[in-house]
Structure formats: structure tokens, C-alpha cells
Design a protein around this motif. Structure first.
Motif, short mmCIF file in Angstrom:
data_model
loop_
_atom_site.label_atom_id
_atom_site.label_comp_id
_atom_site.label_asym_id
_atom_site.label_seq_id
_atom_site.Cartn_x
_atom_site.Cartn_y
_atom_site.Cartn_z
N PRO A 33 38.37 46.45 44.10
CA PRO A 33 38.34 44.98 44.24
C PRO A 33 38.34 44.32 42.87
CG PRO A 33 36.71 46.01 45.68
CD PRO A 33 37.25 47.10 44.80
N GLU A 34 38.88 43.12 42.80
CA GLU A 34 39.08 42.42 41.53
C GLU A 34 37.79 42.33 40.71
OE1 GLU A 34 41.07 40.60 38.48
OE2 GLU A 34 41.94 41.49 40.29
N GLN A 35 36.66 42.03 41.39
CA GLN A 35 35.43 41.83 40.64
C GLN A 35 34.97 43.10 39.92
OE1 GLN A 35 35.76 41.59 43.91
NE2 GLN A 35 33.97 42.26 45.08
N GLN A 37 37.06 45.41 38.78
CA GLN A 37 38.00 45.71 37.70
C GLN A 37 37.64 45.00 36.41
OE1 GLN A 37 42.21 45.77 38.55
NE2 GLN A 37 41.87 46.01 40.75
N GLN A 38 36.77 43.98 36.50
CA GLN A 38 36.39 43.24 35.30
C GLN A 38 35.27 43.93 34.53
OE1 GLN A 38 38.43 40.76 34.66
NE2 GLN A 38 39.36 41.28 36.63
N ASP A 224 53.75 34.05 40.44
CA ASP A 224 53.29 34.34 41.80
C ASP A 224 54.34 33.92 42.83
OD1 ASP A 224 50.94 35.39 40.91
OD2 ASP A 224 49.75 33.58 41.26
#
Length: 265
Positions: A33-35, A37-38, A224
Motif C-alpha cells: 500500500p502507498e503509505q 512505500q513511504q 494520469d
């Protein structure tokens, strides 16, 4: 130890005798999930290696039990392989569509007919009472600082920034306020002006024609749009060209919910 040159085949760990490559971890990281990956890269790597260790141990036990030969395992493997290849095709199409040149061309087409929008920047002091508004206007005429009076007497959230409303176009404000603000010249104090919110004193601090947004401002949005359009076109083309044949004899649709057809209990 000094870092070694990185390739997809670089071995980063050995788990139960099996090499784990950097390429595996890169793909696993992309699926997070994106969070997550940070997070810092070192933290992510340790978490992924821990996951590989657990999955490797569990997979070994499953293989010993013959679970890799079950119908569920075979079907899941086929589904995952098909899904991953389909995703790879979509990623390839997106990469080809959302190039720097394509985004630049789309940007130029978008702004070719751009018409500048008139904007005003203003500060205001909003009070509920006209008598107070008149008194504040007199103080302003006598040289009082607008921001100081806004901080002291303003009744809305802008008081903490001296009444500053930033830049706005006419349609963003209630009609009475907008007419007064746009009629004033830069530097003018206008009012008191009554709106549904109360009485306003308006300090016109700037007027401009808002320029077209820059390429950098729109780049992500345009990228996008190009990616989504390309992916949708590829999916639609695949759907239209797919040849589906079905036997005359069909199971009842409710059979779709019968999980024990895969692994009888």
C-alpha cells in the motif's frame, strides 16, 4: 561492507538455503500500500525479508504436505500468472502513452485556447454590527493598519492572517462582496459592504489576470489522464476482440458459490 552494484539478480539474503534477489524485493515493495512505500528503504527491506522468511517456511511445510498439488493451488497459480501478465501489458501500454513528449503535447493543446481569468486579492474585516464597521472604516481612514484591526475585530478565520483571503475569482464570493472587491482599485479600502455573513471592510491588495497553469503544475494530472485513457482503450480492445464460446450444457450459476467443488470437504 561497501554496497555492491545493484541488479535485479543481486542476492540480498539466503533464506533456508534459497537465494532472495533484489528483484523479488522490488516487486514485493511495489505491491505494498502507498503509505507503507513511504517508509525508509532500510526499514522496508527488513520487513520484506522477514516476510520472505515466514512465507518460505510456510511454503516448505505446505509443499511437504502436498498442498502445491491441490486443485486450489493449480488454479490459483494459473489465475495469478494470467493476472500478472495482464498487469504487465497494461503497464507497458501506459509507459508508451504517458511519455514526456506526449504529456507536453497534451499540455500545449490544453492551454492553446486558455482565456486568462480575472482575479482579485483582498483582505477583509467581518463584523456583525454596522456601527462598528463604520467606526473601523473611520480608523482606517485615519491611518490605522488594516491587518491590526482585522486581528482585533474580525469574526472569521481570516483574522489570524490579518484578514487575508488570498486570490479569488468573482464567482467564488457572494455577489455583494465580489462586486465591491472587483470594482475597487489595488490599494483601495471598500465598504462597509453588507452580505449574508455581516458587514465587511475590504482592502484590495492585488488584481491580475491569472495565467495558464504551467506544465509542471499540470504534468501529474495530464500523465494520469493519458495513462487512464490508454489503459481503458487497451482493456476495451481486449474485451471486444476476445472470443468466448460456452458449451450448450451449463452448470447453474449458483454453483459459483460452491467452494467445496475446488477442495471437497
Amino acid at each position: 561492507a561497501a554496497p555492491v552494484p545493484a541488479t535485479a539478480d543481486t542476492v540480498v539474503a539466503v533464506v533456508n538455503g534459497r537465494d532472495v534477489t533484489l528483484g523479488e524485493l522490488i516487486i514485493m515493495r511495489a505491491d505494498l500500500p502507498e503509505q507503507y512505500q513511504q517508509a525508509p528503504s532500510e526499514q522496508i527491506m527488513e520487513a520484506l525479508l522477514s516476510r520472505v522468511a515466514v512465507e518460505t517456511a510456510l511454503a516448505a511445510k505446505a509443499k511437504e504436505a502436498g498442498l502445491d498439488q491441490t486443485a486450489h493451488a493449480r488454479l490459483r497459480s494459473a489465475i495469478d500468472a494470467r493476472s500478472r501478465l495482464a498487469e504487465a501489458q497494461i503497464r507497458t501500454v501506459i509507459a508508451a502513452a504517458a511519455t514526456e513528449d506526449a504529456m507536453q503535447a497534451a499540455y500545449e493543446a490544453r492551454v492553446a485556447d486558455y482565456e486568462p481569468v480575472s482575479e482579485v486579492r483582498a483582505s477583509h474585516i467581518l463584523v456583525a454590527d454596522k456601527a462598528l464597521a463604520d467606526d473601523l472604516r473611520k480608523q482606517l481612514d485615519d491611518g490605522a493598519a488594516f491587518a491590526d484591526l482585522a486581528a482585533e475585530h474580525g469574526t472569521d478565520g481570516t483574522k489570524t492572517q490579518g484578514g487575508d483571503l488570498g486570490w479569488f475569482e468573482k464567482e467564488r464570493m457572494v455577489p455583494e462582496f465580489a462586486e465591491a472587491a472587483f470594482a475597487g482599485e489595488e490599494g483601495d479600502v471598500v465598504g462597509p459592504v453588507q452580505t449574508q455573513f455581516g458587514w465587511h471592510l475590504i482592502h484590495v491588495t492585488g488584481k491580475r489576470d491569472r495565467p495558464a497553469p504551467s506544465f509542471e503544475e499540470l504534468k501529474a494530472e495530464i500523465g494520469d489522464e493519458l495513462a487512464n485513457a490508454a489503459a481503458e482503450a487497451e482493456i476495451n480492445a481486449a474485451r471486444e476482440t476476445a472470443v468466448i464460446t460456452r458449451p450448450d450444457a451449463q452448470p447453474d450459476a449458483d454453483a459459483l458459490c460452491e467452494d467445496d467443488l475446488i477442495e471437497p470437504k
